[in-house]
Design a protein around this motif. Structure first.
Motif, mmCIF file in Angstrom:
data_model
loop_
_atom_site.group_PDB
_atom_site.id
_atom_site.type_symbol
_atom_site.label_atom_id
_atom_site.label_comp_id
_atom_site.label_asym_id
_atom_site.label_seq_id
_atom_site.Cartn_x
_atom_site.Cartn_y
_atom_site.Cartn_z
ATOM 1 N N HIS A 1 -28.377 46.984 -15.935
ATOM 2 C CA HIS A 1 -28.876 45.753 -15.326
ATOM 3 C C HIS A 1 -29.858 44.985 -16.211
ATOM 4 O O HIS A 1 -30.181 43.831 -15.894
ATOM 5 C CB HIS A 1 -29.567 46.062 -13.992
ATOM 6 N N ASN A 2 -30.337 45.580 -17.296
ATOM 7 C CA ASN A 2 -31.378 44.921 -18.081
ATOM 8 C C ASN A 2 -31.010 44.728 -19.548
ATOM 9 O O ASN A 2 -31.865 44.306 -20.338
ATOM 10 C CB ASN A 2 -32.685 45.731 -18.007
ATOM 11 N N THR A 3 -29.790 45.024 -19.905
ATOM 12 C CA THR A 3 -29.346 44.803 -21.280
ATOM 13 C C THR A 3 -28.073 43.969 -21.270
ATOM 14 O O THR A 3 -27.367 43.891 -20.262
ATOM 15 C CB THR A 3 -29.089 46.137 -22.002
ATOM 16 N N ASP A 4 -27.776 43.385 -22.407
ATOM 17 C CA ASP A 4 -26.563 42.587 -22.534
ATOM 18 C C ASP A 4 -25.332 43.486 -22.604
ATOM 19 O O ASP A 4 -25.403 44.654 -23.020
ATOM 20 C CB ASP A 4 -26.635 41.717 -23.786
ATOM 21 N N VAL A 5 -24.209 42.928 -22.225
ATOM 22 C CA VAL A 5 -22.972 43.706 -22.180
ATOM 23 C C VAL A 5 -22.579 44.215 -23.562
ATOM 24 O O VAL A 5 -22.055 45.322 -23.706
ATOM 25 C CB VAL A 5 -21.836 42.859 -21.570
#
Length: 710
Positions: free
Chosen positions: A501-505
């Motif tokens: 939820h807090n990092t880019d894909v």
């Protein structure tokens, strides 16, 4: 004719009742095998266990969502960055296709199917064990062996609900294949031989051709050491039939080295550290045998003796299966799973034969006791009764033979059939006579049966305890009992949820290879290495980064486009399977590829130490800093509960990494790589005059500091 009909009537009724009772017992065994493996769901929740099952779960999700054609051609770019992995060509599809079929035909919930696949096939494995043991020593031995396999802890450890791994289906396939092979030996049926080839996939030419169609197998079915032996035996038999001058030594020469590696216990631990680093690849200890098969270890020798009385093709196969499984279980603890069916089969045969002798002894002597006979307990009287019965049987057979001779002479074909029938009828009579001669004292038989029942009770209690306490806890959710109650540590899922939820894909996450499958499946982020361990150089690169100083580690990770680094730390809560305890394997694997990583640089008196006596190389490596950063803030002493000592370097700062997340119990810590600094720190001053002497230029150049990023 009337007497024969009266004899066949009770016998047929008895057989029918016995068949119905046997089916009912088998159903109960299946229910037992399933129910004893769902403690994990009852105590925790319906969740996938361990590490490898998460990859299988992710593959099954892809199969059910995209279909089998996309599955065969799936290139996964979220693993082994920047290399990637061809999933369809590097995965054994049996488990995935089985669960996918169950999802398609039975239940439209992928996670539920994956969680309960292992308990379902455990029941199937118990039934397959019954069929195999029945072919070896009869129905009674088969039922006992099936009940033992349904509860044996060695099999439970790999088949609890949530253990979605290949072993869940492999043991059933293994035992069922052995049953078809023994059935083929006993019947000589081409039908069972064909089924055996289809089930085994490697039996003679048909099975090998079928196996080679699976991408991950291909020509490995005839080229690798573990598969080449069976194919070589088949080709040897064919060649010897057509060429009497065949040189066997030449056939084995080019595979000798690989076969030696397969049978040498210490080869991998000495020369292949990536294999030795896995705990389940270590040789087992003697307590492991008692933990995993319990009292079966004492019953197996009796079962071997029973297989030789008399020795048949089926019983000899069972003995060979036991011997080979015992040897390979001593190579690595993981292969204790293969020993479990063999131990259950031998123990079932031993218990069946023992119960047969004891109950027959009581049955022969009990009528005399009820009639108050003075010679009730006399073995000699029982033996005389058996001899009288034997003489009656022989005289009856002689009378029948004389009556047959007095009849009209039949044809040659009929005479042959009558002769075969006469031989078949004589065999049970002689065997029955021999059984009746083996009679033990009544008291000894009763006590022995009671002891066997008590022994079985201990086995059941141990198996239930192992299923409920030892093997049901999922590795991703940990528990601990304290005086104030039960404590649950859900740090792994907390960390993976934060990453999701807090990092880019497209962010890349670096960690030790143990956590690669879970990171990809639960956080849906790209990893550098994972549990497939197919590229030793890539794993050595990560190990070298963890073993290097902070700046050198940053350069390695930055070259791999890594943005986050995940470490597992158990010093606060006492979790022993953390990265500090695995650090020696990072050093050894990294040093095996990159010679500048030397293990003695991290050792003090031959030990990895993290206290004040630790070496400077150890105190300054990246793994030490990421694990113990701000650790002194927890209790003021920085006391490591796993290593049971205070750390040596308590106060330090990170220059190239920054902490972004630490779980509630400090078990998982996530760091982010800082961006590279500017190469130009300020404006360069112009020289005042171009007519400086050469000596003054050399002096100014000597005072200028070197750029650390060049």
């Amino acid at each position: 004719m009337a007497a024969t009909a009266e004899t066949k009537g009770p016998s047929a009724l008895r057989n029918a009742f016995g068949g119905v009772l046997g089916v009912f017992i088998l159903l109960l065994i299946g229910v037992l095998a399933f129910s004893i493996r769902i403690f994990s769901v009852i105590k925790y929740e319906s969740v996938i266990h361990e590490f490898d099952p998460y990859f299988n779960y992710r593959v099954t999700q892809y199969l059910t969502k995209n279909g089998i054609y996309d599955f065969w051609n799936w290139f996964d770019d979220r693993t082994w960055y920047p290399l990637g992995r061809v999933i369809g060509g590097t995965v054994y599809p049996g488990l995935t296709l089985t669960a996918g079929s169950m999802w398609w035909y039975v239940l439209d919930m992928v996670e539920t199917v994956c969680v309960f696949t292992a308990p379902i096939f455990s029941a199937n494995a118990a039934w397959a064990t019954y069929l195999l043991t029945k072919e070896v020593k009869g129905t009674g031995a088969g039922l006992i062996a099936a009940a033992l396999l349904a509860m044996v802890p060695s099999y439970i450890s790999r088949s609890v609900a949530g253990s979605y791994d290949n072993e869940a289906v492999a043991i059933f396939a293994l035992v069922f294949t052995f049953y078809l092979y023994v059935k083929t030996l006993n019947t000589g049926s081409l039908f069972y031989a064909t089924l055996n080839a289809l089930s085994y996939f490697y039996m003679v030419v048909l099975g090998t051709l079928l196996a080679s169609l699976v991408p991950v197998v291909g020509f490995n079915a005839v080229m690798t050491s573990e598969h080449f032996a069976s194919f070589l035996v088949f080709m040897e038999n064919v060649t010897l039939k057509h060429n009497d001058h065949y040189n066997i030594e030449e056939a084995f020469s080019w595979h000798y080295a690989q076969l030696e590696c397969c049978f040498r216990r210490t080869y991998a631990s000495k020369y292949i550290p990536i294999i030795a680093s896995v705990s389940e690849h270590q040789p087992p200890t003697w307590p492991s045998y008692f933990m995993d098969i319990n009292v079966l270890a004492f019953l197996v020798p009796a079962g071997i003796i029973a297989c030789f009385l008399p020795l048949s093709d089926a019983s000899s196969f069972a003995v060979l299966y036991l011997v080979t499984s015992v040897y390979f279980s001593g190579v690595m603890v993981r292969l204790m799973l293969v020993l479990a069916p063999a131990a259950c089969i031998m123990s079932g045969i031993a218990l069946s034969e023992a119960y047969d002798v004891f109950t027959r002894s009581i049955k022969l002597q009990l009528p005399n006791i009820l009639d108050n006979s003075p010679d009730a307990g006399d073995i000699n009287s029982v033996s005389s009764i058996a001899q009288n019965d034997a003489s009656k049987i022989d005289s009856h057979a002689t009378t029948n033979k004389s009556e047959t001779v007095s009849k009209e002479r039949p044809s040659r074909k009929n005479r042959k059939k009558e002769k075969e029938k006469e031989i078949v009828e004589k065999v049970p009579s002689n065997s029955e006579n021999k059984k009746r001669l083996l009679v033990l004292p009544l008291e000894a038989s009763a006590v022995s049966i009671l002891l066997l029942i008590v022994l079985g009770g201990f086995y059941v209690v141990h198996c239930v305890w192992a299923a409920a306490e030892a093997y049901s806890a999922p590795s991703i959710v940990l528990t601990s009992y304290a005086p104030d109650g039960l404590h649950v540590f859900d740090d792994f899922r907390e960390a993976y949820a934060w990453l999701r939820h807090n990092t880019d894909v497209d962010d890349k996450v670096a960690s030790w290879w143990d956590y690669g499958y879970q990171t990809t499946a639960m956080a849906n982020r790209t990893v550098i290495v994972d549990n497939n361990t197919w590229n030793n150089t890539h794993i050595a690169t990560v190990g070298t980064a963890m073993s290097s100083p902070e700046k050198a580690a940053w350069e390695i990770f930055n070259s791999l486009d890594v943005k986050y680094v995940l470490v597992v730390f158990g010093g606060l809560v006492g979790y022993p399977s953390d990265d500090i305890n695995k650090f020696l394997w990072m050093v050894r694997i990294g040093g095996g590829v990159f010679p500048h990583i030397r293990e003695p640089d991290y050792l003090r008196d031959g030990q990895y130490r993290i206290d004040a006596q630790a070496t400077p190389t150890m105190l300054n490596c990246l793994m030490y800093k990421l694990s113990y950063y701000r650790f002194v803030e927890t209790d003021g002493k920085a006391f490591d509960r796993v290593r049971r000592t205070e750390i040596g370097k308590k106060y330090f700062k990170l220059t190239h990494f920054e902490e972004v997340f630490t779980t509630h119990h400090w078990m998982v810590r996530i760091y982010k790589l800082k961006p590279p600094k500017n190469r130009i720190r300020g404006k360069l001053k112009k020289p005042r005059s171009t007519s400086k002497s050469s000596s003054s230029n050399q002096k100014r150049a000597g005072n200028t500091q070197k750029n650390p990023w060049q």
